[in-house]
Design a protein around this motif. Structure first.
Motif, short mmCIF file in Angstrom:
data_model
loop_
_atom_site.label_atom_id
_atom_site.label_comp_id
_atom_site.label_asym_id
_atom_site.label_seq_id
_atom_site.Cartn_x
_atom_site.Cartn_y
_atom_site.Cartn_z
N UNK A 109 5.73 10.08 16.42
CA UNK A 109 5.35 9.47 15.14
C UNK A 109 6.53 9.10 14.24
N UNK A 110 7.38 8.24 14.76
CA UNK A 110 8.47 7.67 13.96
C UNK A 110 7.94 6.47 13.19
N UNK A 111 8.67 6.03 12.19
CA UNK A 111 8.27 4.83 11.46
C UNK A 111 8.21 3.63 12.40
N UNK A 112 9.13 3.57 13.35
CA UNK A 112 9.15 2.46 14.30
C UNK A 112 7.86 2.39 15.10
N UNK A 113 7.42 3.52 15.63
CA UNK A 113 6.19 3.54 16.43
C UNK A 113 4.94 3.39 15.56
N UNK A 114 4.97 3.96 14.38
CA UNK A 114 3.82 3.84 13.49
C UNK A 114 3.59 2.39 13.08
N UNK A 115 4.66 1.64 12.82
CA UNK A 115 4.50 0.26 12.38
C UNK A 115 3.92 -0.60 13.51
N UNK A 116 4.26 -0.29 14.75
CA UNK A 116 3.66 -1.00 15.90
C UNK A 116 2.17 -0.68 15.99
N UNK A 117 1.83 0.59 15.85
CA UNK A 117 0.43 1.02 15.86
C UNK A 117 -0.36 0.34 14.74
N UNK A 118 0.21 0.31 13.55
CA UNK A 118 -0.46 -0.30 12.41
C UNK A 118 -0.69 -1.80 12.64
N UNK A 119 0.29 -2.47 13.22
CA UNK A 119 0.15 -3.90 13.49
C UNK A 119 -1.04 -4.15 14.41
N UNK A 120 -1.17 -3.36 15.46
CA UNK A 120 -2.29 -3.53 16.39
C UNK A 120 -3.63 -3.28 15.71
N UNK A 121 -3.69 -2.28 14.86
CA UNK A 121 -4.93 -1.95 14.14
C UNK A 121 -5.32 -3.08 13.18
N UNK A 122 -4.37 -3.60 12.44
CA UNK A 122 -4.66 -4.64 11.44
C UNK A 122 -5.04 -5.96 12.11
N UNK A 150 0.85 -1.19 0.00
CA UNK A 150 0.00 0.00 0.00
C UNK A 150 0.89 1.24 0.00
N UNK A 151 0.35 2.34 -0.51
CA UNK A 151 1.07 3.62 -0.51
C UNK A 151 0.17 4.71 0.03
N UNK A 152 0.76 5.65 0.75
CA UNK A 152 0.02 6.82 1.24
C UNK A 152 1.01 7.93 1.58
N UNK A 153 0.49 9.13 1.58
CA UNK A 153 1.29 10.33 1.87
C UNK A 153 0.91 10.83 3.26
N UNK A 154 1.90 11.04 4.10
CA UNK A 154 1.62 11.51 5.46
C UNK A 154 2.71 12.48 5.90
N UNK A 155 2.28 13.53 6.61
CA UNK A 155 3.21 14.47 7.20
C UNK A 155 3.36 14.19 8.69
N UNK A 156 4.46 14.63 9.25
CA UNK A 156 4.67 14.49 10.69
C UNK A 156 5.79 15.41 11.12
N UNK A 157 6.01 15.49 12.41
CA UNK A 157 7.14 16.21 12.99
C UNK A 157 7.52 15.47 14.26
N UNK A 158 8.81 15.45 14.54
CA UNK A 158 9.31 14.75 15.72
C UNK A 158 9.74 15.77 16.77
N UNK A 159 8.86 16.01 17.71
CA UNK A 159 9.14 17.00 18.74
C UNK A 159 10.34 16.58 19.58
N UNK A 160 11.26 17.53 19.80
CA UNK A 160 12.42 17.28 20.63
C UNK A 160 13.57 16.60 19.91
N UNK A 161 13.38 16.23 18.66
CA UNK A 161 14.42 15.57 17.89
C UNK A 161 15.53 16.57 17.58
N UNK A 162 16.76 16.08 17.46
CA UNK A 162 17.91 16.98 17.26
C UNK A 162 18.33 17.13 15.79
N UNK A 163 17.45 16.78 14.88
CA UNK A 163 17.77 16.90 13.46
C UNK A 163 16.64 17.58 12.69
N UNK A 164 16.74 17.53 11.37
CA UNK A 164 15.77 18.21 10.50
C UNK A 164 14.33 17.71 10.69
N UNK A 165 14.18 16.47 11.12
CA UNK A 165 12.83 15.90 11.24
C UNK A 165 12.03 16.49 12.40
#
Length: 149
Positions: free
Chosen positions: A106-119, A10-25
């Motif tokens: 909302x990192x990819x790591x945490x999103x994939x865990x969330x998605x697993x639970x939903x599916x 599947x493909x989808x477009x999503x925006x996010x921001x990582x609060x407190x992160x020390x880089x561009x994200x």
């Protein structure tokens, strides 16, 4: 009967921001995510069943993932609701934007865990979620495997 794994992408477009992160994200930005959903089960052996020979109809898997993930996250902006980004989220919502507030960074790591639970909640009892792969960029992805849990 043999256990078989089948995968749908599947493909989808999503925006996010990582609060407190020390880089561009830490800035609001977006990704063209690719989600690979792999389930495992035994093919149906009843020749009178219209799904004979299938582990799960790809269309049925698509309905679950589209409803629970793609339709929810596509063209949304995701923020951790426990950060100051909640103020930005309110402003965006007031301007008609689709915003999702989550309990996690909302990192990819945490999103994939969330998605697993939903599916997992919507799969038929005889079908198990085997793995997910959430690709954030051409060269970066997070993976979830049931065997690791």
């Amino acid at each position: 009967m043999s256990k078989i794994r089948i995968t749908k992408q599947f493909s989808f477009e999503t925006g996010h921001a990582l609060y407190g992160y020390d880089g561009k994200c830490r800035n609001v930005h977006g990704h063209s995510y690719k989600l690979s959903v792999c389930v495992i089960g035994e093919p149906i052996t009843d020749s009178d069943n219209v799904k004979f020979g299938m582990v799960i109809d790809f269309g049925d898997l698509k309905k679950i993932v589209k409803s629970e993930i793609v339709d929810q996250f596509d063209h949304a902006t995701v923020f951790n609701k426990n950060t100051p980004h909640v103020e930005l989220a309110k402003e965006l919502k007031n301007r008609g934007h689709h915003v999702i507030l989550v309990e996690y960074q909302p990192t990819s790591e945490n999103m994939v865990v969330d998605f697993a639970e939903k599916i997992k909640k919507y799969l038929p009892e005889h079908i198990k979620l085997h793995s997910l792969r959430l690709q954030e960029t051409e060269s970066s992805f997070a993976e979830w495997f049931a065997s690791d849990q």
